[in-house]
Design a protein around this motif. Structure first.
Motif, short mmCIF file in Angstrom:
data_model
loop_
_atom_site.label_atom_id
_atom_site.label_comp_id
_atom_site.label_asym_id
_atom_site.label_seq_id
_atom_site.Cartn_x
_atom_site.Cartn_y
_atom_site.Cartn_z
N PHE A 99 0.82 -1.20 0.00
CA PHE A 99 0.00 0.00 0.00
C PHE A 99 0.86 1.26 0.00
N HIS A 100 2.03 1.19 0.64
CA HIS A 100 2.90 2.36 0.76
C HIS A 100 4.30 2.02 0.25
N GLY A 105 12.40 1.86 1.94
CA GLY A 105 13.55 1.32 1.23
C GLY A 105 14.22 2.28 0.26
N LEU A 106 14.70 1.72 -0.84
CA LEU A 106 15.49 2.49 -1.80
C LEU A 106 14.66 3.59 -2.48
N VAL A 107 13.37 3.34 -2.66
CA VAL A 107 12.52 4.37 -3.29
C VAL A 107 12.45 5.60 -2.40
N LYS A 108 12.23 5.39 -1.11
CA LYS A 108 12.18 6.50 -0.16
C LYS A 108 13.53 7.20 -0.07
N LEU A 109 14.60 6.43 -0.04
CA LEU A 109 15.94 7.01 0.01
C LEU A 109 16.20 7.91 -1.19
N LYS A 149 24.27 -5.88 -7.98
CA LYS A 149 23.05 -5.18 -8.41
C LYS A 149 22.45 -4.38 -7.26
N PHE A 150 22.36 -4.99 -6.07
CA PHE A 150 21.80 -4.26 -4.93
C PHE A 150 22.67 -3.06 -4.57
N LEU A 151 23.99 -3.25 -4.53
CA LEU A 151 24.89 -2.17 -4.15
C LEU A 151 24.83 -1.02 -5.16
N SER A 152 24.72 -1.34 -6.44
CA SER A 152 24.62 -0.28 -7.44
C SER A 152 23.28 0.44 -7.34
N ASP A 153 22.20 -0.30 -7.05
CA ASP A 153 20.89 0.33 -6.85
C ASP A 153 20.92 1.22 -5.61
N PHE A 154 21.58 0.75 -4.55
CA PHE A 154 21.72 1.54 -3.33
C PHE A 154 22.47 2.84 -3.62
#
Length: 215
Positions: A99-100, A105-109, A149-154
């Motif tokens: 819902f939120h 996570g990464l979107v909020k960051l 992939k996670f580290l680059s997204d971060f």
């Protein structure tokens, strides 16, 4: 990863604690962790103006099914002197997180990073011109699947840029491997790794290239 938040209520203030440690003795006595603490004035006879921090915290607590008796007190906390942003998470296996989804996570960051860039253009100027001049650091009680992939997204989220924007700035330097190496991961010492509850195997659960490490 999961949220590790504490709200400790006293007569006239609330101690807000965000920690990288789990509530295990070994996390506090053997492993190295980070704790952010701020004491926030509390007045049960007054309702304070809402803030972004308070709104984000309220939503996260409700999505985590924290009793409303606790959540209802946030409006009585004077959050005007809180000068940090909170980026938290909720279990993805729960439908409530959907819902939120843009609040965690990464979107909020990424949302926060973009806003900070607009408010502090002079500070971010050099980093935005060439993100490869920037290094990020992360540390935790335990490490999950920290893939390239996670580290680059971060990295992209913390810089407030999308992958396509990064490619436009860096050209052929914008590879997942190159960007992942801009994130320095703090890990436990040999002694800490050998004596924690998971044993020495915890140090080999993540595979990095040798040049990912530095002393």
């Amino acid at each position: 990863m999961h949220s590790k938040l504490m709200l400790l209520f006293y007569d006239n203030y609330v101690r807000f604690v965000a920690s990288s440690a789990n509530l295990f003795e070994i996390d506090w006595l053997i492993l190295q962790n980070i704790v952010f603490i701020q004491d926030i004035p509390l007045n049960l006879n007054r309702q304070f103006a809402p803030t972004e921090f308070g709104t984000t915290l309220t939503q996260a607590l409700r999505d985590l099914s924290v009793p409303e008796q606790v959540v209802a007190n946030i409006i009585h906390m004077d959050l005007s002197r809180v000068a940090v942003h909170i980026v938290t998470s909720v279990p993805t296996i729960s439908t409530r997180s959907k819902f939120h989804a843009d609040a965690y996570g990464l979107v909020k960051l990424s949302q926060i990073a973009r806003r900070l860039q607009q408010q502090n253009a002079n500070i971010y100027d050099n980093s935005i011109k060439d993100p490869m001049n920037t290094e990020l650091y992360c540390y935790g009680s335990s490490m999950g699947r920290l893939t390239n992939k996670f580290l680059s997204d971060f990295f992209c989220s913390a810089m407030g840029v999308s992958w396509s924007e990064l490619q436009q700035k860096l050209g052929n330097r914008a590879t997942i491997s190159n960007i992942a190496q801009r994130v320095k991961v703090g890990f436990h010492t040999n002694y800490q790794g050998d004596t924690n509850k998971f044993g020495a195997s915890s140090r080999v659960c993540i595979k990095f290239k040798p040049d990912f490490f530095y002393n």
